[in-house]
Design a protein around this motif. Structure first.
Motif, PDB file in Angstrom:
ATOM      1  N   LEU A  78      47.411  34.035  26.650  1.00 43.78           N
ATOM      2  CA  LEU A  78      46.068  33.799  26.144  1.00 43.78           C
ATOM      3  C   LEU A  78      45.007  34.420  27.046  1.00 43.78           C
ATOM      4  CD1 LEU A  78      46.524  30.021  25.232  1.00 43.78           C
ATOM      5  CD2 LEU A  78      46.855  32.015  23.749  1.00 43.78           C
ATOM      6  N   ALA A  79      45.184  34.313  28.351  1.00 45.60           N
ATOM      7  CA  ALA A  79      44.207  34.864  29.306  1.00 45.60           C
ATOM      8  C   ALA A  79      44.883  35.037  30.656  1.00 45.60           C
ATOM      9  CB  ALA A  79      42.995  33.936  29.444  1.00 45.60           C
ATOM     10  N   SER A  80      44.472  36.072  31.384  1.00 48.80           N
ATOM     11  CA  SER A  80      45.041  36.331  32.709  1.00 48.80           C
ATOM     12  C   SER A  80      43.992  36.981  33.595  1.00 48.80           C
ATOM     13  CB  SER A  80      46.262  37.239  32.586  1.00 48.80           C
ATOM     14  OG  SER A  80      46.820  37.496  33.857  1.00 48.80           O
ATOM     15  N   PRO A  81      43.750  36.445  34.789  1.00 49.25           N
ATOM     16  CA  PRO A  81      42.762  37.043  35.687  1.00 49.25           C
ATOM     17  C   PRO A  81      43.335  38.239  36.449  1.00 49.25           C
ATOM     18  CG  PRO A  81      43.657  35.096  36.698  1.00 49.25           C
ATOM     19  CD  PRO A  81      44.278  35.180  35.332  1.00 49.25           C
ATOM     20  N   ILE A  82      42.438  38.994  37.048  1.00 48.08           N
ATOM     21  CA  ILE A  82      42.803  40.067  37.972  1.00 48.08           C
ATOM     22  C   ILE A  82      42.381  39.611  39.353  1.00 48.08           C
ATOM     23  CG2 ILE A  82      42.413  42.477  38.637  1.00 48.08           C
ATOM     24  CD1 ILE A  82      41.819  43.048  35.665  1.00 48.08           C
ATOM     25  N   ASN A  83      43.360  39.298  40.196  1.00 48.74           N
ATOM     26  CA  ASN A  83      43.103  38.787  41.539  1.00 48.74           C
ATOM     27  C   ASN A  83      43.400  39.856  42.591  1.00 48.74           C
ATOM     28  OD1 ASN A  83      42.425  36.075  40.781  1.00 48.74           O
ATOM     29  ND2 ASN A  83      44.588  35.674  40.411  1.00 48.74           N
ATOM     30  N   PRO A  84      42.800  39.736  43.786  1.00 52.13           N
ATOM     31  CA  PRO A  84      43.122  40.679  44.862  1.00 52.13           C
ATOM     32  C   PRO A  84      44.615  40.779  45.148  1.00 52.13           C
ATOM     33  CG  PRO A  84      41.198  39.399  45.459  1.00 52.13           C
ATOM     34  CD  PRO A  84      41.729  38.806  44.176  1.00 52.13           C
ATOM     35  N   ALA A  85      45.331  39.650  45.074  1.00 54.98           N
ATOM     36  CA  ALA A  85      46.772  39.667  45.334  1.00 54.98           C
ATOM     37  C   ALA A  85      47.513  40.539  44.331  1.00 54.98           C
ATOM     38  CB  ALA A  85      47.329  38.249  45.311  1.00 54.98           C
ATOM     39  N   ASP A  86      47.014  40.592  43.082  1.00 57.75           N
ATOM     40  CA  ASP A  86      47.650  41.434  42.068  1.00 57.75           C
ATOM     41  C   ASP A  86      47.566  42.904  42.464  1.00 57.75           C
ATOM     42  OD1 ASP A  86      47.895  39.055  40.605  1.00 57.75           O
ATOM     43  OD2 ASP A  86      46.013  39.408  39.547  1.00 57.75           O
ATOM     44  N   PRO A 358      34.909  28.992  36.775  1.00 59.65           N
ATOM     45  CA  PRO A 358      34.391  30.016  37.686  1.00 59.65           C
ATOM     46  C   PRO A 358      33.552  31.042  36.944  1.00 59.65           C
ATOM     47  CG  PRO A 358      36.679  30.476  37.137  1.00 59.65           C
ATOM     48  CD  PRO A 358      36.357  29.128  36.541  1.00 59.65           C
ATOM     49  N   LYS A 359      32.678  31.688  37.660  1.00 61.94           N
ATOM     50  CA  LYS A 359      31.918  32.793  37.082  1.00 61.94           C
ATOM     51  C   LYS A 359      32.902  33.909  36.747  1.00 61.94           C
ATOM     52  CE  LYS A 359      27.887  35.702  38.060  1.00 61.94           C
ATOM     53  NZ  LYS A 359      26.921  36.106  39.112  1.00 61.94           N
ATOM     54  N   TRP A 360      32.800  34.479  35.546  1.00 59.03           N
ATOM     55  CA  TRP A 360      33.795  35.457  35.137  1.00 59.03           C
ATOM     56  C   TRP A 360      33.210  36.459  34.152  1.00 59.03           C
ATOM     57  CZ3 TRP A 360      35.734  35.883  30.002  1.00 59.03           C
ATOM     58  CH2 TRP A 360      35.257  34.902  29.123  1.00 59.03           C
ATOM     59  N   ARG A 361      33.959  37.536  33.964  1.00 58.66           N
ATOM     60  CA  ARG A 361      33.607  38.520  32.944  1.00 58.66           C
ATOM     61  C   ARG A 361      34.870  39.019  32.255  1.00 58.66           C
ATOM     62  NH1 ARG A 361      33.506  43.992  35.427  1.00 58.66           N
ATOM     63  NH2 ARG A 361      33.887  43.790  37.665  1.00 58.66           N
ATOM     64  N   GLU A 368      42.903  52.126  29.474  1.00 59.89           N
ATOM     65  CA  GLU A 368      41.937  52.684  30.424  1.00 59.89           C
ATOM     66  C   GLU A 368      41.033  51.614  31.008  1.00 59.89           C
ATOM     67  OE1 GLU A 368      42.050  55.647  31.766  1.00 59.89           O
ATOM     68  OE2 GLU A 368      43.855  55.883  30.545  1.00 59.89           O
ATOM     69  N   THR A 369      40.621  50.643  30.186  1.00 55.70           N
ATOM     70  CA  THR A 369      39.794  49.545  30.682  1.00 55.70           C
ATOM     71  C   THR A 369      40.543  48.740  31.736  1.00 55.70           C
ATOM     72  OG1 THR A 369      38.689  49.382  28.548  1.00 55.70           O
ATOM     73  CG2 THR A 369      38.470  47.501  30.018  1.00 55.70           C
ATOM     74  N   MET A 370      41.828  48.504  31.477  1.00 47.25           N
ATOM     75  CA  MET A 370      42.643  47.759  32.435  1.00 47.25           C
ATOM     76  C   MET A 370      42.761  48.502  33.764  1.00 47.25           C
ATOM     77  SD  MET A 370      43.845  44.755  31.774  1.00 47.25           S
ATOM     78  CE  MET A 370      45.178  44.773  32.964  1.00 47.25           C
ATOM     79  N   LYS A 371      43.008  49.790  33.726  1.00 43.75           N
ATOM     80  CA  LYS A 371      43.150  50.571  34.952  1.00 43.75           C
ATOM     81  C   LYS A 371      41.871  50.510  35.787  1.00 43.75           C
ATOM     82  CE  LYS A 371      46.546  53.977  33.366  1.00 43.75           C
ATOM     83  NZ  LYS A 371      46.780  55.420  33.132  1.00 43.75           N
ATOM     84  N   GLN A 372      40.735  50.665  35.126  1.00 40.43           N
ATOM     85  CA  GLN A 372      39.454  50.610  35.828  1.00 40.43           C
ATOM     86  C   GLN A 372      39.220  49.229  36.423  1.00 40.43           C
ATOM     87  OE1 GLN A 372      36.523  51.822  32.953  1.00 40.43           O
ATOM     88  NE2 GLN A 372      37.421  53.855  32.678  1.00 40.43           N
ATOM     89  N   ALA A 373      39.534  48.188  35.649  1.00 37.41           N
ATOM     90  CA  ALA A 373      39.317  46.817  36.113  1.00 37.41           C
ATOM     91  C   ALA A 373      40.178  46.499  37.320  1.00 37.41           C
ATOM     92  CB  ALA A 373      39.590  45.831  34.982  1.00 37.41           C
ATOM     93  N   ILE A 387      38.697  38.683  33.916  1.00 37.27           N
ATOM     94  CA  ILE A 387      39.734  37.963  33.186  1.00 37.27           C
ATOM     95  C   ILE A 387      40.058  38.699  31.886  1.00 37.27           C
ATOM     96  CG2 ILE A 387      40.366  35.806  32.045  1.00 37.27           C
ATOM     97  CD1 ILE A 387      38.696  34.330  34.061  1.00 37.27           C
ATOM     98  N   ILE A 388      41.343  38.944  31.673  1.00 37.98           N
ATOM     99  CA  ILE A 388      41.815  39.587  30.456  1.00 37.98           C
ATOM    100  C   ILE A 388      41.964  38.524  29.377  1.00 37.98           C
ATOM    101  CG2 ILE A 388      43.627  41.025  29.442  1.00 37.98           C
ATOM    102  CD1 ILE A 388      44.508  41.355  32.556  1.00 37.98           C
TER     103      ILE A 388
END
Length: 390
Positions: A78-86, A358-361, A368-373, A387-388
């Motif tokens: 349903l949703a997945s964040p992009i974290n520094p650890a990733d 949390p504050k999110w976008r 391409e959007t994923m690679k940039q993010a 957050i995806i």
């Protein structure tokens, strides 16, 4: 980690991630065993076969999900964040390494470590999960940047339903396993804190820092929150105060004689017994000096990339104890039942409005959007956590 692609092998081209590559069930390749027929679900994922800069090594891949078996479950993300650890994991710089699944001549891993999924089908032998359950990953490295997954029920951790569960957002659940759990465990595991006790922490405006502020307030604890000085410092002080911070100071103020006296007056004779460090360097050492006798100082990050120097006086005369904490390691050592109890407490706080989203976008689910993010995953925090949404 069991990857979704394990029932397939690429035939023809050596470039494993091109959409034009031809994938077939293993049973159609001479000499191959372990056939599992595909389902009617077409899944997609961001995968990589080598470590490196995310925009260079991440590839989009679509494939059929393996068929459900009596002992497996199907989930939809349903949703997945992009974290520094990733990002660190893709770069090969994270202590936990992903499992690369053999696929013909290639090995791939799915990106992402944190996320929320819904169970959409269960095998007849599965008793711990049912259709409609919401789950998070049971361990780091499973891979959450994908639309669907097929795996053992042990790959997933059931999220409990609490009172007023409808008041908890999708975003809160998708980001629960790292930052809120880190804050919760550090406040709970090192010192037996009583209402009115003080906790001192740096990086107070980080995601973990903000969770510490809110959980501490909910538990009637008081916090001294250290942040870096900046142009909008008054605005930052106010935003943290609105979250529940008792006091907010800058790292520069920690070492100044005039501000030291004021800070110590806040807690009088009852010095903080818990310090939380995510920065390191000189200011982190200065923060440790505020701890009382037999206090505990927990380091869970090193944002400054500077070492933490420990004055001998804190060890000898104050008997301050210094610890490291990593929530992934905690999860490895504790049972699903213990994790469930922690999630129940945290979700209850969320449902009561005591732990905010949390504050999110939003990040769109496209290559391409994923690679940039993901390339912005370490430095792009100004507008909130990425957050995806699938």
């Amino acid at each position: 980690m069991r990857l979704l692609l394990q029932s397939f092998i690429r035939v023809g081209r050596k470039e494993p991630f091109r959409k034009s590559s031809h994938w077939v069930p293993c049973s159609q390749v001479s000499g191959m065993r372990g056939y599992a027929s595909e389902s009617d679900i077409t899944a997609s994922a961001m995968v990589y076969s080598n470590y490196g800069q995310p925009s260079q090594v991440l590839k989009w891949h679509s494939y059929r999900l393996p068929a459900l078996t009596p002992d497996t479950v199907h989930v939809k993300f349903l949703a997945s964040p992009i974290n520094p650890a990733d990002v660190n994991m893709i770069q090969g710089a994270y202590p936990i390494k992903p499992t690369f699944q053999e696929l013909g001549d290639d090995k791939v891993a799915v990106g992402g470590n944190e996320g929320l999924a819904e169970v959409i089908a269960v095998g007849e032998n599965v008793k711990t999960l049912k259709k409609g359950d919401q789950v998070v990953m049971a361990s780091t490295g499973y891979g959450t940047w994908r639309t669907h997954a097929a795996g053992s029920p042990n790959d997933f951790q059931l999220l409990p339903k609490v009172n007023d569960d409808n008041k908890i957002s999708l975003i809160q659940k998708a980001t629960i396993t790292v930052n809120p759990c880190t804050a919760y465990r550090m406040l709970k595991d090192f010192v037996d804190l009583k209402p009115g006790d003080y906790v001192i922490q740096n990086a107070a405006n980080s995601a973990v820092g903000q969770a510490v502020i809110q959980i501490a307030k909910a538990w009637n604890l008081r916090t001294i929150n250290v942040v870096r000085n900046r142009l909008n410092i008054d605005e930052l002080r106010q935003s943290l105060t609105d979250l529940g911070a008792t006091h907010v100071v800058t790292d520069e103020e920690l070492g100044k004689a005039e501000s030291k006296k004021q800070i110590k007056s806040w807690f009088a004779e009852k010095s903080p017994l818990l310090g939380l460090n995510c920065v390191g360097g000189k200011a982190a050492t200065e923060m440790a000096r505020y701890l009382g006798n037999h206090g505990h100082y927990v380091t869970y990050g090193a944002m400054s990339r500077q070492p933490l120097s420990l004055p001998a006086s804190l060890l000898i005369f104050k008997d301050v104890h210094f610890h490291g904490f990593w929530v992934s390691k905690w999860a490895e050592k504790h049972t699903p039942e213990e994790r469930y109890a922690m999630f129940e407490d945290i979700l209850e706080l969320m449902s009561q409005g005591k732990l905010q989203e949390p504050k999110w976008r939003k990040v769109n689910w496209e290559e391409e959007t994923m690679k940039q993010a993901v390339d912005q995953g370490i430095s792009g925090f100004g507008s909130g956590k990425q957050i995806i949404l699938f």
